[in-house]
Design a protein around this motif. Structure first.
Motif, PDB file in Angstrom:
ATOM      1  N   PRO A   8      75.925  37.400  58.065  1.00 20.90           N
ATOM      2  CA  PRO A   8      75.953  36.221  58.939  1.00 20.90           C
ATOM      3  C   PRO A   8      75.360  34.966  58.299  1.00 20.90           C
ATOM      4  CG  PRO A   8      75.307  38.152  60.188  1.00 20.90           C
ATOM      5  CD  PRO A   8      75.348  38.570  58.747  1.00 20.90           C
ATOM      6  N   SER A  16      78.117  33.276  56.530  1.00 19.68           N
ATOM      7  CA  SER A  16      79.006  32.668  57.513  1.00 19.68           C
ATOM      8  C   SER A  16      78.391  31.395  58.087  1.00 19.68           C
ATOM      9  CB  SER A  16      79.290  33.661  58.644  1.00 19.68           C
ATOM     10  OG  SER A  16      80.038  33.066  59.677  1.00 19.68           O
ATOM     11  N   ASN A  26      78.722  34.039  63.845  1.00 17.88           N
ATOM     12  CA  ASN A  26      78.431  34.288  62.440  1.00 17.88           C
ATOM     13  C   ASN A  26      78.420  35.763  62.084  1.00 17.88           C
ATOM     14  OD1 ASN A  26      78.098  31.608  61.220  1.00 17.88           O
ATOM     15  ND2 ASN A  26      76.485  31.378  62.744  1.00 17.88           N
ATOM     16  N   ILE A  27      78.131  36.625  63.029  1.00 22.38           N
ATOM     17  CA  ILE A  27      78.300  38.058  62.767  1.00 22.38           C
ATOM     18  C   ILE A  27      79.780  38.364  62.555  1.00 22.38           C
ATOM     19  CG2 ILE A  27      78.178  40.352  63.792  1.00 22.38           C
ATOM     20  CD1 ILE A  27      75.522  39.563  65.043  1.00 22.38           C
ATOM     21  N   GLY A  40      80.865  36.941  59.268  1.00 21.80           N
ATOM     22  CA  GLY A  40      80.461  37.790  58.155  1.00 21.80           C
ATOM     23  C   GLY A  40      81.384  38.968  57.974  1.00 21.80           C
TER      24      GLY A  40
END
Length: 374
Positions: A67, A70, A294-295, A298
């Protein structure tokens, strides 16, 4: 000589609070290192890179490390204005990096080892840049005025940990394996690693004297949060390399530092753009959305791209994993090099935010919202 600066900062010293900042910036990693070191001394198990350690490290990369990559891309590419502010980084660098990835996949034993090697050498250098940046950021937030000599000395010490690490890794003639790519060491003579190690220790001793011992004798107190990032990196790149189990978690600890700052800046930017009053509801909602984005980002970067290249091009998945892991991180290094410049007032302003502002302050609508986001 350095000393506390008065009237140079209007914000609180911490992004969240002393315990949270202390843990994220280095306290947690130092605690883990101490625990593993103690276990090794007592029972010989703390230093082992066991299956359990590898599994935990692998889980952390999905929720912390990936993340943070990202988050960098999200910060740059979240608006057209952001991209236009850094056109070379936003538009040209991705094509160059993808070109390197394409060459690597089509030349697994020719070009790919150098592409991966480039990423491996640059990665700890990038860590060092973040470490020094965090030290300077907390010096601004406290505030604590470092003299030019102390600032230079702190920078030299931080980068000496990088040089010591690289010199140690690159000593002798041997090969390393990174997923599907094998790459060689530079083949440095052993004395280079010894010189780098003792130079690092010497610079560290000077930092301790000038920024801890002398301030203590003058009863001004050492700037602990300014020194914590450097001390943490010394453990990562110096002492921590003797514990393979600890080295497994270093990327996650580095990413945790980054995510604390990126999260705070994102919420501050979002608050300024909306012009709304900060509140608990805003912080929770914006945080959940940002973290979830963002997870997933990623996963898309580190799982989606390698698997897409394998499916479309017929390349071996180990090769595409190695190549895209290197490519994503090289892109990250380029982007980070421009979006966090503290000399830019539009970058520094959101970096001085704290949780209390996000919870209670009525933010003015930003005149140029995109400028505060990079």
């Amino acid at each position: 000589m350095a000393g506390p600066a008065r009237g140079t900062s209007s914000t609180k010293p911490y992004f969240v609070s002393l315990p949270v900042d202390l843990a994220a910036i280095g306290g947690l990693s130092l605690l883990v290192f101490g625990g593993l070191f103690l276990l090794q001394r007592l029972g010989g198990i703390g230093g082992a890179r066991s299956n359990e350690v590898v599994a935990l490290g692998a889980a952390l990369v999905w929720i912390v490390n990936y993340p943070h990559f990202s988050a960098t891309s999200y910060r740059l590419y979240r608006s057209q204005a952001n991209m236009d502010q850094y056109p070379l980084t936003a538009y040209l660098i991705p094509f160059l990096v993808l070109g390197g990835a394409a060459l690597s996949m089509n030349s697994p034993s020719g070009f790919a080892p150098y592409f991966v090697k480039f990423f491996q050498i640059w990665s700890p250098y990038h860590f060092s840049g973040q470490t020094f940046g965090l030290a300077m950021l907390y010096a601004r937030r406290i505030p604590y005025q470092l003299s030019p000599v102390d600032r230079r000395l702190l920078r030299w010490f931080i980068y000496s940990t990088y040089l010591s690490l690289v010199a140690t890794i690159e000593t002798g003639i041997r090969q390393y394996q990174f997923y599907g790519v094998t790459f060689p060491t530079v083949g440095l003579p052993g004395w280079v690693a010894h010189v780098a190690w003792y130079a690092m220790l010497g610079l560290g001793a000077l930092v301790v004297i000038r920024l801890m011992v002398i301030p203590a004798t003058r009863r001004t107190g050492p700037p602990w949060m300014v020194l914590l990032p450097a001390a943490t990196q010394f453990v990562w790149f110096g002492l921590g390399q003797q514990l393979p189990s600890f080295a497994e978690f270093i990327p996650a600890f580095h990413s945790l530092q980054y995510l604390l700052v990126a999260w705070s800046v994102q919420l501050k930017t979002q608050l300024d753009e909306s012009g709304h009053r900060g509140s608990r509801g805003f912080v929770v909602d914006a945080s959940v959305r940002w973290l979830a984005t963002n997870i997933l980002g990623g996963v898309a970067l580190f799982w989606g791209l390698p698997h897409a290249a394998t499916a479309l091009g017929g390349f071996d998945i180990n090769l595409t994993t190695a190549v895209f892991f290197a490519a994503i991180q090289i892109h990250h290094f380029f982007v980070d090099g421009v979006i966090w410049k503290l000399k830019n007032p539009r970058v520094l302003s959101p970096l001085l935010v704290n949780l209390d502002e996000l919870l209670h302050t009525t933010s003015r609508r930003a005149v140029a919202p995109a400028g505060t986001a990079s």
